[in-house]
Design an enzyme around this catalytic site. Structure first.
Site, short mmCIF file in Angstrom:
data_model
loop_
_atom_site.label_atom_id
_atom_site.label_comp_id
_atom_site.label_asym_id
_atom_site.label_seq_id
_atom_site.Cartn_x
_atom_site.Cartn_y
_atom_site.Cartn_z
N LYS A 155 0.82 -1.21 0.00
CA LYS A 155 0.00 0.00 0.00
C LYS A 155 0.85 1.27 0.00
O LYS A 155 0.60 2.18 -0.78
CB LYS A 155 -0.88 -0.09 1.25
CG LYS A 155 -1.78 1.01 1.59
CD LYS A 155 -2.68 0.57 2.75
CE LYS A 155 -1.97 0.35 4.07
NZ LYS A 155 -1.61 1.57 4.81
N ARG A 164 10.39 -6.58 6.02
CA ARG A 164 10.34 -5.16 5.68
C ARG A 164 11.31 -4.33 6.52
O ARG A 164 11.47 -4.54 7.72
CB ARG A 164 8.91 -4.65 5.92
CG ARG A 164 8.75 -3.17 5.76
CD ARG A 164 7.33 -2.80 5.53
NE ARG A 164 6.50 -2.86 6.73
CZ ARG A 164 5.19 -2.61 6.71
NH1 ARG A 164 4.59 -2.29 5.60
NH2 ARG A 164 4.50 -2.67 7.82
N ARG A 218 10.63 -1.59 11.72
CA ARG A 218 9.69 -0.82 12.53
C ARG A 218 9.40 -1.56 13.84
O ARG A 218 9.30 -2.77 13.85
CB ARG A 218 8.37 -0.64 11.76
CG ARG A 218 8.37 0.57 10.86
CD ARG A 218 7.24 0.59 9.89
NE ARG A 218 5.92 0.33 10.46
CZ ARG A 218 4.79 0.49 9.77
NH1 ARG A 218 4.82 0.94 8.54
NH2 ARG A 218 3.63 0.22 10.31
N ARG A 245 -2.20 -6.55 14.37
CA ARG A 245 -2.62 -5.59 13.35
C ARG A 245 -3.47 -6.26 12.29
O ARG A 245 -4.42 -5.67 11.78
CB ARG A 245 -1.40 -4.92 12.72
CG ARG A 245 -0.76 -3.92 13.67
CD ARG A 245 0.67 -3.71 13.34
NE ARG A 245 0.83 -2.91 12.15
CZ ARG A 245 1.92 -2.91 11.41
NH1 ARG A 245 2.93 -3.70 11.70
NH2 ARG A 245 2.00 -2.15 10.37
N ARG A 304 -9.65 3.83 8.68
CA ARG A 304 -9.28 2.50 9.17
C ARG A 304 -10.45 1.84 9.90
O ARG A 304 -10.36 0.68 10.27
CB ARG A 304 -8.20 2.73 10.17
CG ARG A 304 -6.88 2.06 10.27
CD ARG A 304 -6.12 1.49 9.25
NE ARG A 304 -4.86 0.98 9.72
CZ ARG A 304 -3.68 1.49 9.40
NH1 ARG A 304 -3.59 2.55 8.66
NH2 ARG A 304 -2.59 0.90 9.82
#
Ligand code: AMP
Length: 222
Positions: free
Chosen positions: A21, A133, A165, A176, A96
């Site tokens: 995204k 990531r 992160r 999440r 969201r």
């Protein structure tokens, strides 16, 4: 004096964490000349500034939970009122929740959103992607273990430090994804019911996905 005749471009990008995204959102915003507004980036900037708000937001983000609808609405309404957003915007990470979707629609008016794009990627694929990531801690540029910056681990864009992160740990990722299913899928469905949603397969060549997204928006708007 020249005046622009281009209609405003107001886009939303949905997708599970790790669906690509962020990358696609940056490319689309650039293509259509609108600001890329990422609520995750805005919250991470507040965390870096070390404000009291930033500290509270960090705890929520690290746990994989959502910042309250009320706070998010405040942030987004301020941002959309900025001069660079008069001729459109691309929202990445907002709305969201169903409430945020309804709040946004109330803010923009019924005709104020042109298209919502949903990047569809299966859950097991995104878990694998997220764990590899890596993100620039200064500007937010995305990398991965497979595609690192030219000089590991220094950002190619701004020279910042590229790290994992804090909310990309396995436990937070699971939280999440559960949050996405419970809170965000309903707002995606709601946009579908309004005839505003286009779903794109998010697995495959990044550039081809970008092309597909650009042509969807172009066909819809121009
Ligand atoms: P993202 O970079 O979009 O994955 O966002 C990172 C984290 O910021 C999320 O897991 C949430 O904790 C928080 N966040 C971002 N956007 C929102 C939003 N619209 N509503 C609530 N929390 C958000």
């Amino acid at each position: 004096m020249e005046s622009t005749t281009r209609p405003p471009v107001r886009l939303l990008v949905f997708g599970r964490q790790g669906a690509g995204k962020g990358t696609q959102a940056v490319r689309l915003a650039e293509q259509f000349g609108v600001p890329h507004i990422s609520t995750g980036d805005m919250l991470r900037a507040a965390v870096r500034e070390g404000t009291e708000f930033g500290q509270r937001a960090k705890e929520i983000m690290d746990a994989g939970h959502l910042v309250s609808d009320e706070v998010m609405l405040g942030l987004i309404s301020e941002r959309l009122a900025q001069p660079d957003a008069v001729n459109g915007w691309l929202l990445d990470g907002f709305p969201r929740t169903l409430q945020q979707g309804k709040d946004l629609m109330a803010l923009t008016g019924a005709d104020g959103i042109d298209l919502a794009l949903d990047l569809d990627v299966a859950e097991d694929v995104v878990v694998e992607r997220i764990s590899s990531r890596r993100v620039c801690s200064s500007c937010g540029a995305n990398y991965s273990v497979q595609v690192p910056p030219t000089s590991p681990w220094t950002c190619d864009v701004c020279g910042g430090e590229v790290t994992q992160r804090d909310d990309d740990t396995e436990q937070a990722v699971r939280e999440r994804l559960a949050t996405y299913l419970l809170q965000t899928i309903p707002v995606v469905k709601w946009f579908e019911e309004q005839g505003l949603l286009a779903t794109v397969d998010g697995v495959g060549d990044r550039d081809e996905i970008t092309e597909e997204l650009i042509s969807l928006v172009t066909n819809r708007l121009f």
